[in-house]
Write an enzyme that holds these catalytic residues in place. Structure first.
Site, PDB file in Angstrom:
ATOM      1  N   GLN A 215       5.435  47.949  54.851  1.00 27.69           N
ATOM      2  CA  GLN A 215       6.249  46.908  55.480  1.00 27.69           C
ATOM      3  C   GLN A 215       6.759  47.279  56.867  1.00 27.69           C
ATOM      4  O   GLN A 215       6.876  46.420  57.734  1.00 27.69           O
ATOM      5  CB  GLN A 215       7.440  46.594  54.573  1.00 27.69           C
ATOM      6  CG  GLN A 215       8.225  45.365  54.960  1.00 27.69           C
ATOM      7  CD  GLN A 215       9.043  44.859  53.795  1.00 27.69           C
ATOM      8  OE1 GLN A 215       8.547  44.169  52.922  1.00 27.69           O
ATOM      9  NE2 GLN A 215      10.316  45.208  53.779  1.00 27.69           N
TER      10      GLN A 215
ATOM     11  N   GLU B  75      11.145  41.133  62.318  1.00 27.38           N
ATOM     12  CA  GLU B  75      12.108  42.103  62.827  1.00 27.38           C
ATOM     13  C   GLU B  75      11.785  42.571  64.239  1.00 27.38           C
ATOM     14  O   GLU B  75      12.341  43.554  64.718  1.00 27.38           O
ATOM     15  CB  GLU B  75      12.208  43.286  61.864  1.00 27.38           C
ATOM     16  CG  GLU B  75      12.715  42.846  60.492  1.00 27.38           C
ATOM     17  CD  GLU B  75      12.944  43.983  59.531  1.00 27.38           C
ATOM     18  OE1 GLU B  75      12.680  45.148  59.905  1.00 27.38           O
ATOM     19  OE2 GLU B  75      13.387  43.725  58.402  1.00 27.38           O
TER      20      GLU B  75
ATOM     21  N   ASP C  87       8.854  52.300  55.873  1.00 27.01           N
ATOM     22  CA  ASP C  87       9.356  51.531  54.733  1.00 27.01           C
ATOM     23  C   ASP C  87       8.124  51.031  54.004  1.00 27.01           C
ATOM     24  O   ASP C  87       7.469  50.086  54.438  1.00 27.01           O
ATOM     25  CB  ASP C  87      10.232  50.360  55.175  1.00 27.01           C
ATOM     26  CG  ASP C  87      10.690  49.498  53.990  1.00 27.01           C
ATOM     27  OD1 ASP C  87      10.401  49.877  52.834  1.00 27.01           O
ATOM     28  OD2 ASP C  87      11.316  48.453  54.224  1.00 27.01           O
TER      29      ASP C  87
ATOM     30  N   GLU D 253      11.036  55.096  52.945  1.00 31.40           N
ATOM     31  CA  GLU D 253      11.874  54.169  52.179  1.00 31.40           C
ATOM     32  C   GLU D 253      11.040  53.457  51.121  1.00 31.40           C
ATOM     33  O   GLU D 253       9.897  53.081  51.382  1.00 31.40           O
ATOM     34  CB  GLU D 253      12.499  53.155  53.145  1.00 31.40           C
ATOM     35  CG  GLU D 253      13.357  52.094  52.507  1.00 31.40           C
ATOM     36  CD  GLU D 253      13.821  51.077  53.535  1.00 31.40           C
ATOM     37  OE1 GLU D 253      14.058  49.916  53.146  1.00 31.40           O
ATOM     38  OE2 GLU D 253      13.941  51.429  54.727  1.00 31.40           O
TER      39      GLU D 253
ATOM     40  N   ASP E 110      15.931  51.580  48.607  1.00 31.48           N
ATOM     41  CA  ASP E 110      16.428  50.258  49.007  1.00 31.48           C
ATOM     42  C   ASP E 110      16.374  49.332  47.798  1.00 31.48           C
ATOM     43  O   ASP E 110      17.377  49.102  47.129  1.00 31.48           O
ATOM     44  CB  ASP E 110      15.605  49.717  50.173  1.00 31.48           C
ATOM     45  CG  ASP E 110      15.978  48.289  50.545  1.00 31.48           C
ATOM     46  OD1 ASP E 110      17.052  47.819  50.140  1.00 31.48           O
ATOM     47  OD2 ASP E 110      15.182  47.619  51.238  1.00 31.48           O
TER      48      ASP E 110
ATOM     49  N   LYS F  59      22.746  47.741  52.514  1.00 32.36           N
ATOM     50  CA  LYS F  59      22.682  46.361  52.996  1.00 32.36           C
ATOM     51  C   LYS F  59      23.869  45.604  52.399  1.00 32.36           C
ATOM     52  O   LYS F  59      23.958  45.443  51.179  1.00 32.36           O
ATOM     53  CB  LYS F  59      21.369  45.701  52.573  1.00 32.36           C
ATOM     54  CG  LYS F  59      20.132  46.290  53.246  1.00 32.36           C
ATOM     55  CD  LYS F  59      18.865  45.671  52.672  1.00 32.36           C
ATOM     56  CE  LYS F  59      17.622  46.138  53.418  1.00 32.36           C
ATOM     57  NZ  LYS F  59      16.373  45.657  52.778  1.00 32.36           N
TER      58      LYS F  59
ATOM     59  N   ARG G 137      18.911  42.842  57.704  1.00 31.45           N
ATOM     60  CA  ARG G 137      17.920  42.153  56.872  1.00 31.45           C
ATOM     61  C   ARG G 137      16.909  41.489  57.803  1.00 31.45           C
ATOM     62  O   ARG G 137      17.141  41.341  58.997  1.00 31.45           O
ATOM     63  CB  ARG G 137      18.566  41.089  55.972  1.00 31.45           C
ATOM     64  CG  ARG G 137      19.579  41.579  54.956  1.00 31.45           C
ATOM     65  CD  ARG G 137      19.110  42.708  54.068  1.00 31.45           C
ATOM     66  NE  ARG G 137      17.979  42.409  53.202  1.00 31.45           N
ATOM     67  CZ  ARG G 137      18.052  42.181  51.887  1.00 31.45           C
ATOM     68  NH1 ARG G 137      19.235  42.169  51.290  1.00 31.45           N
ATOM     69  NH2 ARG G 137      16.965  41.988  51.158  1.00 31.45           N
ATOM     70  N   SER G 138      15.789  41.064  57.232  1.00 32.83           N
ATOM     71  CA  SER G 138      14.760  40.440  58.071  1.00 32.83           C
ATOM     72  C   SER G 138      15.211  39.090  58.613  1.00 32.83           C
ATOM     73  O   SER G 138      14.801  38.673  59.696  1.00 32.83           O
ATOM     74  CB  SER G 138      13.450  40.305  57.296  1.00 32.83           C
ATOM     75  OG  SER G 138      13.659  39.641  56.073  1.00 32.83           O
TER      76      SER G 138
ATOM     77  N   LYS H   9      19.220  51.037  60.698  1.00 36.75           N
ATOM     78  CA  LYS H   9      17.978  50.268  60.815  1.00 36.75           C
ATOM     79  C   LYS H   9      18.350  48.863  61.254  1.00 36.75           C
ATOM     80  O   LYS H   9      19.034  48.159  60.516  1.00 36.75           O
ATOM     81  CB  LYS H   9      17.253  50.178  59.463  1.00 36.75           C
ATOM     82  CG  LYS H   9      16.318  51.300  59.142  1.00 36.75           C
ATOM     83  CD  LYS H   9      15.619  51.044  57.815  1.00 36.75           C
ATOM     84  CE  LYS H   9      14.773  49.784  57.843  1.00 36.75           C
ATOM     85  NZ  LYS H   9      14.080  49.537  56.551  1.00 36.75           N
TER      86      LYS H   9
END
Length: 429
Positions: free
Chosen positions: A168, A210, A247, A288, A315, A340, A369-370, A391
């Site tokens: 990802q 992102e 990730d 991650e 995560d 998060k 977050r995205s 991040k």
């Protein structure tokens, strides 16, 4: 010292706004009797862990394809607000515990984690404003002076991009910089150079959710090779000055006990060996979600195999949840946690999870977050908690850059007291 009359909550207002993907999210304002106001906006994820707190959506297909948040807005304005009026905004735990009790579920599914978090963060901002201090100082006190190492997502794949890349996120990590401002410059220069490298190879330079590039690539290794090439072409030393991070988001390609990547299924032990080979071959400092969120036994194996050489971040595994983190600590699964805010749904619970990790030798990586907004709370949170890592995406798209720019301002405010985590060995390892 604040007067409770001045810091009492006078009004709470929520509204539906749009996030960076053009999808609805919730914004809340908390007004105090003193005139101080706190404003907060809540992000939303694309790759979500099964055990995350519940994000309340309307499911009314006639509005925003069912993704509206008017129910969450109603819950703030009509359910939470009447119970929170006159409470002291400085008492963050009381505010959060009151909302959690009003919800009454184990995962905030009645009122919505998005509704509760919006008020939680807005209350903290109002409290800071009432005292005339920045949020990082309000939450972290005088020791809040550590600027985080950014893990910059410059190649997007998986659920964050419409391409054929399995993993990802492929990130660059300016570990060798002496200040956050220098780290940001290094990252921006490597990102710009990566665009040139991709263009020269005839690869697409469109960006994902992102802000990272999202080209179609032959394999995950090709993405890593491109990053190394861009780092070198930009004039930096891979590993020593700018390292790499991944990730994997392995839950997204886990099917019937196998990990499906490079076009075919692989046994968990084979996949663990593959990740170990990547650590051997490339200057990777952090991985991650290297395995599925419920594959606890193999998380232990992965940690035994490479945990002494690389940061292994949970995560989807931990979802900012203290109970799941405690299990990871006991089972020696991973050695770091991604934080998060909207995975757990309140500031108090987020801080408790970070504290649990810190007390047990787990590092924290504060994360966006995205689906983001212009809200910069996570920048202040990273400094407040001395997490040492953040991040928040790539070096483009203003909802990502807003967090970097906030950190620049914090570094300037701190002056000589500011310490960059990478310069003192507190970044990812």
């Amino acid at each position: 010292m604040s007067n409770i009359v001045d810091t009492a909550i006078e009004a709470i207002v929520a509204r539906e706004i749009l996030d960076s993907r053009g999808r609805p999210t919730i914004e809340a304002e908390v007004h105090l009797l003193s005139g101080a106001v706190g404003l907060a906006q809540v992000p939303s994820g694309a790759s979500t862990g099964t055990f995350e707190a519940h994000e309340l959506r309307d499911k009314d297909k006639s509005r925003y394809g069912g993704k509206g948040v008017l129910k969450a807005v109603h819950n703030v304005n009509e359910v939470l607000a009447p119970k929170l009026i006159d409470l002291d905004a400085i008492n963050q735990e009381l505010i959060d515990r009151t909302m959690i009790a009003l919800d009454g579920s184990g995962n905030k599914s009645n009122l919505g984690a998005n509704a509760i978090l919006a008020v939680s963060l807005a209350a903290a901002r109002a409290g800071a404003a009432s005292l005339g201090i920045p949020l990082y100082r309000y939450l972290g006190g005088p020791l809040a002076n550590l600027l985080p190492v950014p893990l910059m997502n410059v190649i997007n794949g998986g659920a964050h991009a419409a391409n054929n890349v399995d993993f990802q996120e492929f990130m660059i990590v300016p570990v060798g910089a002496t200040s956050f401002r220098e780290a940001l410059r290094w990252g921006a220069e490597v990102f710009a150079t990566l665009s040139e490298v991709l263009h020269d190879k005839g690869l697409l330079t469109g960006v994902g959710d992102e802000g990272g590039f999202a080209p179609n690539l032959e394999s995950n290794q090709v993405a890593l090779e491109l990053l190394v090439a861009a780092i070198e072409k930009a004039g930096y030393k891979p590993g020593e000055q700018v390292a790499l991070a991944l990730d994997v988001a392995a839950s997204e390609f886990y099917k019937e006990g196998q990990y499906v990547y490079d076009g075919r299924p692989h046994a968990p032990t084979e996949f663990i060996d593959y990740l170990g080979q990547l650590v051997d071959q490339y200057p990777i400092v952090s991985i991650e979600d290297g395995l599925h969120e419920e594959d606890w036994q193999n998380w232990q194996l992965l940690t035994q195999k490479v945990g002494s050489r690389v940061q292994l971040v949970g995560d989807d595994l931990f979802v900012t949840n203290a109970t799941r983190l405690q299990k990871g600590i006991q089972e020696k699964a991973g050695n770091a946690i991604l934080i998060k805010l909207n995975q757990i749904g309140s500031l108090t619970e987020t801080l408790e999870t970070i504290d649990l990790g810190t007390r047990n030798g787990f590092r924290s990586v504060i994360s966006h977050r995205s689906g983001e907004t212009e809200d910069t709370t996570i920048a202040d949170l990273a400094v407040a908690t001395r997490a040492g890592q953040i991040k928040t995406g790539s070096l483009c798209r203003s909802e990502r850059v807003a967090k970097y720019n906030r950190l620049l301002r914090i570094e300037d405010e701190l002056g000589d007291r500011a310490v960059y985590a990478g310069a003192v060995g507190l970044g990812p390892k």
